[in-house]
Design a protein around this motif. Structure first.
Motif, PDB file in Angstrom:
ATOM      1  N   ASP A  34       0.831  -1.196   0.000  1.00 10.64           N
ATOM      2  CA  ASP A  34       0.000   0.000   0.000  1.00 10.64           C
ATOM      3  C   ASP A  34       0.871   1.254   0.000  1.00 10.64           C
ATOM      4  OD1 ASP A  34      -2.433  -1.320  -0.020  1.00 10.64           O
ATOM      5  OD2 ASP A  34      -2.533  -1.455   2.178  1.00 10.64           O
ATOM      6  N   PRO A  35       0.380   2.347  -0.613  1.00  8.72           N
ATOM      7  CA  PRO A  35       1.155   3.591  -0.651  1.00  8.72           C
ATOM      8  C   PRO A  35       1.396   4.124   0.763  1.00  8.72           C
ATOM      9  CG  PRO A  35      -1.098   3.953  -1.395  1.00  8.72           C
ATOM     10  CD  PRO A  35      -0.922   2.471  -1.300  1.00  8.72           C
ATOM     11  N   ALA A  36       2.524   4.836   0.927  1.00  8.25           N
ATOM     12  CA  ALA A  36       2.925   5.286   2.270  1.00  8.25           C
ATOM     13  C   ALA A  36       3.102   6.798   2.324  1.00  8.25           C
ATOM     14  CB  ALA A  36       4.230   4.601   2.686  1.00  8.25           C
ATOM     15  N   PHE A  37       2.446   7.409   3.292  1.00  6.04           N
ATOM     16  CA  PHE A  37       2.724   8.799   3.642  1.00  6.04           C
ATOM     17  C   PHE A  37       3.902   8.810   4.625  1.00  6.04           C
ATOM     18  CE2 PHE A  37      -1.722   8.954   2.406  1.00  6.04           C
ATOM     19  CZ  PHE A  37      -1.828  10.161   1.732  1.00  6.04           C
ATOM     20  N   VAL A  38       4.787   9.781   4.494  1.00  6.34           N
ATOM     21  CA  VAL A  38       5.913   9.902   5.413  1.00  6.34           C
ATOM     22  C   VAL A  38       5.721  11.157   6.249  1.00  6.34           C
ATOM     23  CG1 VAL A  38       8.412  10.131   5.660  1.00  6.34           C
ATOM     24  CG2 VAL A  38       7.460   8.727   3.816  1.00  6.34           C
ATOM     25  N   ILE A  39       5.651  10.968   7.562  1.00  3.25           N
ATOM     26  CA  ILE A  39       5.612  12.103   8.492  1.00  3.25           C
ATOM     27  C   ILE A  39       7.036  12.350   8.956  1.00  3.25           C
ATOM     28  CG2 ILE A  39       4.820  12.900  10.751  1.00  3.25           C
ATOM     29  CD1 ILE A  39       2.265  11.321  10.339  1.00  3.25           C
ATOM     30  N   THR A  40       7.550  13.544   8.720  1.00  8.59           N
ATOM     31  CA  THR A  40       8.925  13.854   9.073  1.00  8.59           C
ATOM     32  C   THR A  40       8.971  15.070   9.998  1.00  8.59           C
ATOM     33  OG1 THR A  40      11.087  14.517   8.174  1.00  8.59           O
ATOM     34  CG2 THR A  40       9.151  15.101   6.875  1.00  8.59           C
ATOM     35  N   ILE A  41       9.630  14.900  11.136  1.00 13.70           N
ATOM     36  CA  ILE A  41       9.758  15.973  12.132  1.00 13.70           C
ATOM     37  C   ILE A  41      11.208  16.008  12.615  1.00 13.70           C
ATOM     38  CG2 ILE A  41       8.886  16.935  14.287  1.00 13.70           C
ATOM     39  CD1 ILE A  41       6.477  15.096  14.075  1.00 13.70           C
ATOM     40  N   PRO A  42      11.902  17.147  12.489  1.00 15.22           N
ATOM     41  CA  PRO A  42      11.481  18.359  11.779  1.00 15.22           C
ATOM     42  C   PRO A  42      11.378  18.116  10.286  1.00 15.22           C
ATOM     43  CG  PRO A  42      13.760  18.532  12.448  1.00 15.22           C
ATOM     44  CD  PRO A  42      13.241  17.283  13.079  1.00 15.22           C
TER      45      PRO A  42
END
Length: 450
Positions: free
Chosen positions: A416-424
């Protein structure tokens, strides 16, 4: 005047609450999920466990939070509302304690400081177990002041002291250093005690620990064993040079924290300088109660081999507010400044500082995390998706609960497609995010189009 200050207390505690609420590990894993389980009928005898020592604290905060999460239908802002209400309750309690043992004038000054100081307002925006420390500290301080003024330890007094002590220890293990302070203050003021009164104190205190005692009885004493192992071995140090060095560092740290109640400077040594002035004022007033707090807590944590964050030292703040209030009252008297004028100056100065701190939203607040989650849900267009995290240590917490709250569970399917949450936003990927909320960047999957 009292109602004006209380109204201001409420306004400041709730002003931009959603924008400044924190929602990380402690709020997600150690409060929101356990409270959700309680609301689903899974009652618990234990609260969150500590990092150092792996000791379980009491479940009191969970059950305090239950009605708030019920009212807000499990929205995580419920915890911050509880934190604000605890702060308001403590502020009002400061007024009545100071009024009972000193004067109404001093009580108004102390309330004005506690109500509007940026330090206290910022602390009262994010819920976690140490949020109970100020209220516990107030109960202990009230008991001590009763010993000082009346030289009497009544059953009511001992009930308050035992309850506040148990509440504080269940808020944070470091509050256990209040126990030698009990003995020291009793030796100083010598309120008469009988064996029945001593027994009553321990009976009330133990009563607050009954859930933990029941848990230990069912699990072969695992909690008390971890507690003893931590304090007698892994969590302590006994090298005199190391203890002395740590104590000096903690004294400086404590004075900086105390000074920040007054000026809240982002220049650390400015806070320390003001803290030294407050300490000198304590010697001037011969307020050995405040000095005892400062020495006992800094010395106690000197035996701890780990890091000591600010909140470990929160119990010293209320005695500091008392010293500051006494000093302001004396200065106003000397320079013939009326009480309304003095209180107005305090309210203006602290409110200005507090509102200035609230002018910029924290980069990964609850509001920004919620916006990021809603963006991903809307962008996915009901298609299955994964969520990957590329963050600093500990900054990936809060999102899982928010996905649960909005009724969407990310997929575990690697196809399945993946969103990447990046902090900062520019962390290890080095890639500009497609969209950002505060410091929370989101990289969209190519498989999901607009």
């Amino acid at each position: 005047m009292i109602w004006v200050i209380i109204a201001l207390t409420i306004v400041l505690r709730f002003y931009r609450l959603y924008q400044f609420a924190g929602f990380a590990w402690d709020q997600e894993q150690l409060l929101a999920y356990p409270v959700k389980s309680i609301l689903q009928g899974d009652l618990t005898l234990i609260g969150p466990h500590t990092g150092p020592g792996n000791v379980y604290l009491g479940p009191l905060l969970y059950y305090l939070a239950v009605p708030f999460f019920w009212i807000f239908r499990l929205h995580p802002i419920a915890g911050s509302v509880l934190a604000s209400i605890l702060g308001i309750s403590t502020a009002i309690g400061v007024y009545f304690v100071c009024k009972k043992f000193f004067t109404q004038s001093l009580a108004l000054i102390a309330l004005a400081i506690y109500a509007t100081s940026p330090l206290f307002n910022l602390n009262d925006r994010t819920i976690w177990n140490p949020s109970l420390i100020p209220l516990a500290s107030l109960g202990v301080l009230a008991a001590y002041l009763s010993w000082w003024k009346y030289h009497n330890a009544s059953y009511v007094n001992l009930t308050v002291l035992a309850t506040a002590t148990a509440l504080g220890i269940q808020a944070h293990l470091g509050f256990i250093f209040i126990l030698p302070l009990h003995l020291l203050i009793w030796l100083k003021f010598k309120p008469p005690l009988s064996w029945p009164k001593i027994g009553w104190f321990f009976l009330v205190a133990i009563g607050w620990f009954l859930p933990l005692i029941a848990f230990d009885l069912r699990h072969q004493g695992i909690n008390i064993t971890n507690f003893l192992n931590f304090f007698l071995s892994g969590g302590t140090q006994f090298n005199l040079a190391a203890i002395t060095q740590k104590w000096l560092e903690l004294m400086r740290h404590s004075l900086g924290l105390i000074g920040s109640t007054l000026i809240y400077s982002h220049v650390p040594y400015g806070n320390v300088l003001v803290g030294v002035m407050i300490l000198l004022a304590a010697f001037w007033w011969r307020d050995y109660l405040f000095i005892a707090y400062l020495v006992i807590f800094s010395l106690g944590f000197s035996f701890y081999s780990g890091n000591v964050p600010d909140y470990y030292l929160w119990p010293i703040l209320l005695p500091a507010v008392l010293i500051i209030s006494l000093t302001f009252q004396q200065l106003a008297h000397r320079f013939k400044v009326s009480l309304p004028a003095l209180v107005a100056i305090i309210l203006f100065w602290f409110s200005f500082k507090t509102l200035d701190e609230f002018s910029l939203t924290p980069p990964d607040s609850l509001e920004h995390k919620s916006q990021a989650v809603q963006y991903i849900i809307n962008r996915s267009q009901s298609q299955p998706f994964r969520v990957l995290y590329d963050t600093d240590l500990g900054r990936n917490y809060g999102f899982v609960y928010l996905f649960d709250f909005y009724g969407v569970k990310p997929s575990d399917n690697l196809s399945d497609p993946a969103f990447v949450i990046t902090i900062p936003e520019f962390f290890r990927t080095g890639r500009r995010s497609d969209v950002a909320f505060g410091s929370i960047g989101i990289i969209n999957p190519k498989e999901i189009s607009e």
